[in-house]
Design a protein around this motif. Structure first.
Motif, short mmCIF file in Angstrom:
data_model
loop_
_atom_site.label_atom_id
_atom_site.label_comp_id
_atom_site.label_asym_id
_atom_site.label_seq_id
_atom_site.Cartn_x
_atom_site.Cartn_y
_atom_site.Cartn_z
N LYS A 116 -13.07 -22.70 -7.48
CA LYS A 116 -13.81 -22.75 -6.20
C LYS A 116 -15.20 -23.05 -6.37
N SER A 117 -15.54 -23.17 -7.82
CA SER A 117 -17.04 -23.75 -8.10
C SER A 117 -17.10 -24.99 -8.34
N PHE A 118 -18.32 -25.62 -8.32
CA PHE A 118 -18.40 -27.10 -8.67
C PHE A 118 -18.10 -27.54 -9.91
N CYS A 119 -17.54 -28.42 -10.00
CA CYS A 119 -17.12 -28.93 -11.30
C CYS A 119 -18.23 -29.74 -12.08
N TYR A 120 -18.45 -29.28 -13.30
CA TYR A 120 -19.77 -30.02 -13.93
C TYR A 120 -19.22 -31.34 -14.62
N PHE A 121 -18.31 -31.16 -15.36
CA PHE A 121 -17.69 -32.36 -16.01
C PHE A 121 -16.17 -32.19 -16.50
N TYR A 122 -15.39 -32.89 -17.29
CA TYR A 122 -14.14 -32.90 -17.55
C TYR A 122 -14.32 -32.55 -19.01
N LEU A 123 -13.42 -31.52 -19.60
CA LEU A 123 -13.47 -31.45 -21.04
C LEU A 123 -12.23 -31.75 -21.69
N PRO A 124 -11.97 -32.88 -22.25
CA PRO A 124 -10.68 -33.35 -22.92
C PRO A 124 -10.19 -32.44 -23.94
N LEU A 125 -8.90 -32.72 -24.27
CA LEU A 125 -8.19 -31.95 -25.37
C LEU A 125 -9.02 -32.04 -26.56
N GLY A 126 -9.09 -31.03 -27.20
CA GLY A 126 -9.81 -30.97 -28.48
C GLY A 126 -11.41 -30.62 -28.47
N SER A 127 -11.81 -30.46 -27.40
CA SER A 127 -13.12 -30.20 -27.01
C SER A 127 -13.61 -28.89 -27.75
N LYS A 128 -14.97 -28.74 -28.51
CA LYS A 128 -15.27 -27.53 -28.94
C LYS A 128 -16.05 -26.94 -28.08
N VAL A 129 -16.06 -25.69 -27.82
CA VAL A 129 -16.98 -25.10 -26.84
C VAL A 129 -17.48 -23.90 -27.37
N ALA A 130 -19.01 -23.34 -26.79
CA ALA A 130 -19.38 -22.24 -27.41
C ALA A 130 -18.91 -21.10 -26.15
N ILE A 131 -18.20 -20.08 -26.71
CA ILE A 131 -17.83 -19.19 -25.76
C ILE A 131 -18.97 -17.92 -25.88
N ASN A 132 -19.45 -17.54 -24.67
CA ASN A 132 -20.21 -16.52 -24.52
C ASN A 132 -19.55 -15.14 -24.30
N SER A 133 -18.56 -15.14 -23.33
CA SER A 133 -17.69 -13.91 -23.14
C SER A 133 -16.55 -14.54 -22.54
N VAL A 134 -15.40 -13.66 -22.48
CA VAL A 134 -14.00 -13.80 -21.89
C VAL A 134 -13.83 -12.29 -20.87
N GLU A 135 -13.56 -12.95 -19.66
CA GLU A 135 -13.26 -11.77 -18.66
C GLU A 135 -12.34 -12.23 -17.68
N ASN A 136 -11.31 -11.49 -17.08
CA ASN A 136 -10.37 -11.82 -16.20
C ASN A 136 -9.67 -13.18 -16.34
N ASP A 137 -9.37 -13.52 -17.46
CA ASP A 137 -8.63 -14.91 -17.68
C ASP A 137 -9.54 -15.88 -17.60
N TRP A 138 -11.09 -15.89 -17.80
CA TRP A 138 -11.82 -16.92 -17.73
C TRP A 138 -12.78 -16.73 -18.80
N ALA A 139 -13.08 -17.68 -19.40
CA ALA A 139 -14.19 -17.62 -20.54
C ALA A 139 -15.38 -18.43 -19.90
N GLU A 140 -16.55 -17.50 -20.29
CA GLU A 140 -17.72 -18.31 -19.89
C GLU A 140 -18.25 -18.96 -21.17
N ILE A 141 -18.67 -20.43 -20.97
CA ILE A 141 -19.23 -20.96 -21.93
C ILE A 141 -20.41 -21.52 -21.75
N SER A 142 -21.29 -21.92 -22.75
CA SER A 142 -22.52 -22.77 -22.70
C SER A 142 -22.42 -24.02 -22.50
#
Length: 169
Positions: free
Chosen positions: A1-27
């Motif tokens: 329901k929020s704005f889509c910043y950009f597309y993350l393709p398969l194999g993207s590396k992300v920095a995870i800040n936290s995980v809550e309710n099936d969602w991962a917060e990333i930097s």
């Protein structure tokens, strides 16, 4: 329901800040503190290795063909092999011309082909999903398909004979 910043393709590396309710917060931007959210089910540990890398390739069936493409918006034959194989924990070259040089067991008898074997033509690569059918991103269909190897060989004709067949690890 929020704005889509950009597309993350398969194999993207992300920095995870936290995980809550099936969602991962990333930097997204550490300098500005921007964050985003990704379904946690879409994330695996950096050292994760799938057991069946061909199954990853099979998930890319119907993805449009794009020469030089390397994601689900558009992919070419060598990127299909490279991305799928990375999910197996192995890094291989990006281009078919280099992939064909990988030190793997060479198969000389098509009857020995099985799931996970790679088939190389001049400038093209396909992945066997079983002993008869191959998966490949191609300009003929303009998408990633699974089709009988015999049909591909007939379409390739004399000018593009199979150069090499390699076994899976």
């Amino acid at each position: 329901k929020s704005f889509c910043y950009f597309y993350l393709p398969l194999g993207s590396k992300v920095a995870i800040n936290s995980v809550e309710n099936d969602w991962a917060e990333i930097s997204l931007d550490k300098r500005n503190g921007k964050i985003g959210f990704v379904p946690s089910s879409h994330i695996v540990e950096l050292n994760y290795k799938c057991k069946d890398w061909v199954a990853i390739a099979e998930q890319l069936v119907e993805v449009p063909y794009k020469w030089g493409g390397r994601d689900t918006v558009g992919i070419d034959c060598s990127a299909l092999i490279q991305l799928s194989y990375q999910s197996y924990g192995k890094n291989i070259p990006r281009n078919t011309v280099d992939q064909v040089k990988i030190k793997k067991q060479v198969i000389f008898d098509e009857k020995m082909l099985k799931r996970g074997c790679a088939i190389f033509w001049n400038g093209h690569v396909a992945l066997m999903v079983d002993n008869e059918n191959c998966l490949h991103a191609n300009a003929y269909h303009m998408k990633t398909v699974i089709e009988p190897l015999e049909i591909v060989k007939k379409r390739m004709k004399e000018s593009h004979k199979i150069l090499r067949m390699m076994a899976e690890d």
